[in-house]
Scaffold this motif. Structure first.
Motif: not given
Length: 183
Positions: A11-15, A118-123, A162-167
Motif C-alpha cells: 500500500l505504501l509503495i502504491f500510494s 494516506h489520502p492519496n492511496a489507491k485502495v 477509496f476516494i478521499s474527497s466525499r464529492s
C-alpha cells in the motif's frame, strides 16, 4: 501477521510510488489529437511495440480506433520476450466509492492501513473470496490499486474504491467496470 505487513508495504509503495499511468488499461481508445507518440509516452511503451502489437504499417491512427497497450498471445514471440509476462484475470464487477471520514468510520482498513494518513492511496475494498487481499488491481477510471480492505456490504463481484474527497466519491457513483486482477 506477515501478510498484513506485506499488504501495508505494498500500500505504501502504491500510494507514493505509482500513478495511474504506471499500469495501463489493456486497450486505449484513440481521441482527437492523439498520436502514437503521445500514447507511447502516456503508457510507457515504445512506438515500435504499439505498431507491432496492433499490426500497424504506419504511424497513422484514427479517432475511436482501439489500440492494444500490451502484447497479446497472438503477437509475435519477439514482442513477448521484450515484456515481462504477468499473470492476470479480468472480472466484471459493480463498483462504488467510499471515504475514510464517514460517521463511524475509523479510517483504518481491515488490513491495518490508515487511509486518513494516506489520502492519496489507491485502495479498494473487496470480497476476499473473489479477490484476495493484497492483490494488485487495475480499475478503469481509478487506476492501479491494492485490494486492502473488505466491507460487510462487499460480497461477491463488488468493489468499493477509496476516494478521499466525499464529492469525488459521490461523483463516482455506482458503475459496472471490468477490472484487471494481477495474480
Amino acid at each position: 501477521m506477515k501478510k498484513i505487513i506485506v499488504t501495508i508495504a505494498a500500500l505504501l509503495i502504491f500510494s507514493f510510488g505509482l500513478s495511474e499511468g504506471t499500469f495501463a488499461a489493456s486497450v486505449y481508445k484513440v481521441k482527437s489529437g492523439d498520436s502514437l507518440s503521445k500514447i507511447s509516452k502516456k503508457y510507457h511503451v515504445s512506438i515500435s511495440h504499439l505498431k507491432q502489437w496492433n499490426h500497424l504499417n504506419s504511424d497513422m491512427i484514427k479517432v475511436n480506433q482501439l489500440i492494444k497497450l500490451y502484447p497479446s498471445a497472438s503477437s509475435s514471440s519477439s514482442s513477448s520476450q521484450s515484456s515481462p509476462k504477468e499473470s492476470f484475470r479480468y472480472i466484471t464487477v459493480n463498483s462504488t466509492a467510499y471515504t475514510a471520514s464517514c460517521k463511524g468510520c475509523s479510517g483504518v482498513t481491515s488490513t491495518g492501513f490508515n487511509l486518513l494518513k494516506h489520502p492519496n492511496a489507491k485502495v479498494i475494498s473487496v470480497d476476499p473470496k473473489i479477490i484476495p487481499l493484497g492483490s494488485k488491481v487495475y480499475v478503469p477510471g481509478y487506476g492501479l490499486a491494492i485490494a486492502g480492505d473488505k466491507g460487510c456490504a462487499i460480497k461477491g463481484k463488488k468493489i468499493d474504491l477509496f476516494i478521499s474527497s466525499r464529492s469525488k466519491a459521490l461523483q463516482w457513483g455506482a458503475r459496472t467496470v471490468t477490472i484487471k486482477v494481477y495474480n
